[in-house]
Design a protein around this motif. Structure first.
Motif, PDB file in Angstrom:
ATOM      1  N   SER A 175       0.849  -1.193   0.000  1.00 13.65           N
ATOM      2  CA  SER A 175       0.000   0.000   0.000  1.00 13.65           C
ATOM      3  C   SER A 175       0.886   1.244   0.000  1.00 13.65           C
ATOM      4  CB  SER A 175      -0.915   0.008   1.225  1.00 13.65           C
ATOM      5  OG  SER A 175      -0.139   0.169   2.405  1.00 13.65           O
ATOM      6  N   GLU A 176       0.270   2.370  -0.231  1.00 10.49           N
ATOM      7  CA  GLU A 176       1.012   3.645  -0.278  1.00 10.49           C
ATOM      8  C   GLU A 176       1.714   3.910   1.055  1.00 10.49           C
ATOM      9  OE1 GLU A 176       2.654   7.059  -1.827  1.00 10.49           O
ATOM     10  OE2 GLU A 176       1.543   5.550  -2.927  1.00 10.49           O
ATOM     11  N   ALA A 177       1.002   3.765   2.166  1.00 10.48           N
ATOM     12  CA  ALA A 177       1.588   4.039   3.487  1.00 10.48           C
ATOM     13  C   ALA A 177       2.725   3.075   3.788  1.00 10.48           C
ATOM     14  CB  ALA A 177       0.507   3.941   4.567  1.00 10.48           C
ATOM     15  N   TRP A 178       2.533   1.813   3.446  1.00  9.23           N
ATOM     16  CA  TRP A 178       3.569   0.810   3.681  1.00  9.23           C
ATOM     17  C   TRP A 178       4.820   1.122   2.853  1.00  9.23           C
ATOM     18  CZ3 TRP A 178       6.126  -2.815   0.689  1.00  9.23           C
ATOM     19  CH2 TRP A 178       6.806  -3.814   1.383  1.00  9.23           C
ATOM     20  N   THR A 179       4.622   1.529   1.598  1.00  7.24           N
ATOM     21  CA  THR A 179       5.743   1.863   0.713  1.00  7.24           C
ATOM     22  C   THR A 179       6.508   3.073   1.233  1.00  7.24           C
ATOM     23  OG1 THR A 179       4.537   0.958  -1.173  1.00  7.24           O
ATOM     24  CG2 THR A 179       6.367   2.437  -1.668  1.00  7.24           C
ATOM     25  N   VAL A 180       5.785   4.082   1.682  1.00  5.49           N
ATOM     26  CA  VAL A 180       6.443   5.271   2.240  1.00  5.49           C
ATOM     27  C   VAL A 180       7.261   4.887   3.477  1.00  5.49           C
ATOM     28  CG1 VAL A 180       6.024   7.487   3.395  1.00  5.49           C
ATOM     29  CG2 VAL A 180       4.793   6.923   1.288  1.00  5.49           C
ATOM     30  N   GLN A 231      10.420   3.164   2.424  1.00  5.86           N
ATOM     31  CA  GLN A 231      11.390   4.121   1.894  1.00  5.86           C
ATOM     32  C   GLN A 231      12.067   4.896   3.031  1.00  5.86           C
ATOM     33  OE1 GLN A 231       8.800   6.235  -0.795  1.00  5.86           O
ATOM     34  NE2 GLN A 231       9.456   5.007  -2.550  1.00  5.86           N
TER      35      GLN A 231
END
Length: 159
Positions: free
Chosen positions: A88-93, A96
């Motif tokens: 998900s977007e939050a997990w990817t951020v 990073q």
């Protein structure tokens, strides 16, 4: 019966061997007296080496402050990604940010290796120089271990 015959032939060839015994001899049972350790005269601290170590420690402390700032950002990203599915977007951020935190750990690790390498220099052979290097390596290793533990804790929270 066929297996017993070869064994019987081999054991029949056994005779007395004239080799010396491997048992413990009386002289080997006596305690060994070690020589007294050589005393080493105290040598003064090399100011050039002390300056180099001081500059490396200052750089490590600056790197620690940068790591702490990056850690705060990473903790927020990991908290936001808690419970989010992988990818998900939050997990990817959060991933990073964790990667950036690992990069921020690099300077302290490298500086510790640089200080440790100073032991190999001929000018570092004195007692005061070795004591300074030993204490600094211990300090930087503790800093490095704390950073590694912080990263591991954040990675566990993200799983």
């Amino acid at each position: 019966m066929l297996l017993v015959a070869p064994i019987a032939l081999v054991t029949a060839c056994h005779g007395t061997v004239g080799a010396p015994s491997l048992a413990l001899r009386p002289v080997e049972a006596q305690p060994v007296e070690l020589p007294a350790p050589a005393s080493e005269t105290e040598t003064p601290l090399d100011p050039t080496l002390a300056g180099r170590v001081e500059a490396l420690v200052a750089t490590a402390e600056d790197s620690q402050r940068a790591f702490d700032a990056r850690r705060a950002t990473t903790e927020k990203a990991v908290a936001a990604a808690r419970g989010a599915p992988a990818g998900s977007e939050a997990w990817t951020v959060a991933q990073q940010e964790l990667s950036a935190l690992v990069v921020a750990r690099g300077p302290v690790h490298d500086i510790n290796a640089q200080v440790d390498a100073l032991r190999q220099e001929p000018g570092a052979a004195g007692t005061a120089n070795r004591a300074l290097i030993d204490a600094t390596v211990k300090q930087l290793a503790a800093m490095d271990a704390a950073q590694a533990a912080a990263i591991e804790a954040l990675q566990r929270r993200l799983r």
